[in-house]
Design a protein around this motif. Structure first.
Motif, mmCIF file in Angstrom:
data_model
loop_
_atom_site.group_PDB
_atom_site.id
_atom_site.type_symbol
_atom_site.label_atom_id
_atom_site.label_comp_id
_atom_site.label_asym_id
_atom_site.label_seq_id
_atom_site.Cartn_x
_atom_site.Cartn_y
_atom_site.Cartn_z
ATOM 1 N N ASN A 55 -100.111 75.854 -106.411
ATOM 2 C CA ASN A 55 -99.073 75.962 -105.381
ATOM 3 C C ASN A 55 -99.589 75.645 -103.975
ATOM 4 O O ASN A 55 -98.817 75.632 -103.009
ATOM 5 N N ASN A 56 -100.912 75.424 -103.857
ATOM 6 C CA ASN A 56 -101.544 75.046 -102.584
ATOM 7 C C ASN A 56 -101.518 76.137 -101.515
ATOM 8 O O ASN A 56 -101.849 75.860 -100.362
ATOM 9 N N ILE A 57 -101.122 77.355 -101.862
ATOM 10 C CA ILE A 57 -101.131 78.416 -100.852
ATOM 11 C C ILE A 57 -102.004 79.600 -101.276
ATOM 12 O O ILE A 57 -101.956 80.661 -100.674
ATOM 13 N N LEU A 58 -102.807 79.397 -102.310
ATOM 14 C CA LEU A 58 -103.819 80.375 -102.695
ATOM 15 C C LEU A 58 -105.143 79.644 -102.861
ATOM 16 O O LEU A 58 -105.185 78.537 -103.395
ATOM 17 N N LEU A 59 -106.214 80.260 -102.398
ATOM 18 C CA LEU A 59 -107.548 79.679 -102.501
ATOM 19 C C LEU A 59 -108.498 80.704 -103.110
ATOM 20 O O LEU A 59 -108.609 81.823 -102.620
ATOM 21 N N ALA A 60 -109.167 80.310 -104.204
ATOM 22 C CA ALA A 60 -110.153 81.181 -104.849
ATOM 23 C C ALA A 60 -111.556 80.738 -104.458
ATOM 24 O O ALA A 60 -111.830 79.539 -104.334
ATOM 25 N N THR A 61 -112.446 81.697 -104.250
ATOM 26 C CA THR A 61 -113.831 81.400 -103.890
ATOM 27 C C THR A 61 -114.776 82.261 -104.719
ATOM 28 O O THR A 61 -114.417 83.348 -105.168
ATOM 29 N N SER A 111 -124.171 89.637 -110.678
ATOM 30 C CA SER A 111 -125.145 88.625 -110.270
ATOM 31 C C SER A 111 -124.402 87.552 -109.489
ATOM 32 O O SER A 111 -123.217 87.701 -109.191
ATOM 33 N N TRP A 112 -125.082 86.481 -109.141
ATOM 34 C CA TRP A 112 -124.433 85.398 -108.414
ATOM 35 C C TRP A 112 -123.233 84.881 -109.188
ATOM 36 O O TRP A 112 -123.271 84.748 -110.412
ATOM 37 N N ALA A 113 -122.160 84.549 -108.474
ATOM 38 C CA ALA A 113 -120.968 83.955 -109.087
ATOM 39 C C ALA A 113 -120.898 82.491 -108.681
ATOM 40 O O ALA A 113 -121.164 82.141 -107.531
ATOM 41 N N PHE A 114 -120.530 81.643 -109.650
ATOM 42 C CA PHE A 114 -120.544 80.194 -109.399
ATOM 43 C C PHE A 114 -119.154 79.590 -109.548
ATOM 44 O O PHE A 114 -118.213 80.040 -108.908
ATOM 45 N N GLY A 115 -119.028 78.548 -110.403
ATOM 46 C CA GLY A 115 -117.799 77.767 -110.482
ATOM 47 C C GLY A 115 -116.552 78.600 -110.739
ATOM 48 O O GLY A 115 -116.566 79.566 -111.504
ATOM 49 N N VAL A 116 -115.448 78.207 -110.109
ATOM 50 C CA VAL A 116 -114.169 78.887 -110.273
ATOM 51 C C VAL A 116 -113.064 77.841 -110.390
ATOM 52 O O VAL A 116 -113.096 76.815 -109.709
ATOM 53 N N LYS A 117 -112.095 78.077 -111.287
ATOM 54 C CA LYS A 117 -110.979 77.149 -111.473
ATOM 55 C C LYS A 117 -109.718 77.919 -111.849
ATOM 56 O O LYS A 117 -109.771 78.998 -112.436
#
Length: 246
Positions: A22-28, A72-78
């Motif tokens: 929807n282009n109005i949420l961003l995951a990091t 621990s470290w978190a990496f790729g998200v989709k």
């Protein structure tokens, strides 16, 4: 173009970002071990859609969700094609799936016995490709009840000897992390990733879809790794092997 800053700072380096459909949420994801979801709604540009996972009262930069699943470290998200599911990976050989992103999310943690992942890609609503230090793409799928699990490797040609010792397993792990030359020095009898028949000889750190925008399924994707290689994978002839989730 006007830049806008999300001032909710992470506690460490940001390792990956993913836009919701929807282009109005961003995951990091970040090396502080957390996955966060922010609202990026811009008044006069975007249209609010509460059903798509963005609360009507959210403003630009507001943190919608913070996930502390990884120690621990978190990496790729989709995001999944519909945006209903979020997937990300940690450096502890685990992959996390989150449904109903919002005040009351539903989360699953899937542990696997192989080396950690670095990136993920949804090829359909119920199937995910994970790539990382094991040098072979891994397939995860959800069953009819929504429970996720590891399915298989893609292009796997490795075989584990019944008489393998702890030292040989350590050497194989060392090979995957640091390359064949150093591992051979540690144990000349170790089996290198190249002799296992994999396309990549080192960690795969990125997976990218090769499909038309808006397509519900990804039939082709590319991977790139620390071995300097870029590989293109075609799933057209693998639909039966991957199952009905595909």
């Amino acid at each position: 173009w006007v830049s806008k800053l999300i001032r909710k700072r992470h506690e460490s380096s940001v390792t990956s970002v993913a836009w919701h459909p929807n282009n109005i949420l961003l995951a990091t994801t970040s090396t502080d071990g957390k996955c966060r979801v922010f609202s990026t709604f811009i008044k006069g540009v975007d249209v609010k859609d509460p059903k798509a996972g963005s609360p009507a009262e959210s403003k630009f930069g507001e943190q919608i969700l913070q996930l502390d699943l990884s120690y621990s470290w978190a990496f790729g998200v989709k995001w999944s094609p519909s945006g209903n599911t979020l997937a990300y990976v940690g450096h502890s050989s685990m992959i996390y799936f989150v449904d109903d992103v919002g005040p009351s999310p539903l989360a699953q943690s899937v542990a696997f016995r192989d080396l950690p992942l670095r990136d993920v890609l949804f090829i359909s609503e119920k199937m995910v490709i994970g790539v990382g230090y094991d040098s072979n793409p891994m397939v995860f799928a959800a069953d009819d009840t929504g429970i996720w699990s590891f399915v298989r490797y893609i292009g796997e040609k490795k075989a584990v000897s019944s008489g393998s010792s702890y030292s040989s397993q350590f050497s194989e792990a060392f090979t995957k992390f640091y390359g064949q030359s150093k591992a051979t020095t540690a144990n000349d009898g170790s089996e290198s990733s190249k002799s296992r028949g994999g396309v990549h000889d080192n960690c795969i750190n990125s997976v990218v879809p090769l499909s038309k925008a808006g397509s519900p399924k990804v039939m082709r994707f590319s991977t790139s790794g620390l071995d300097g290689k870029i590989a293109i994978w075609d799933l057209e002839n693998m639909q039966e092997e991957l199952g009905h989730q595909f």
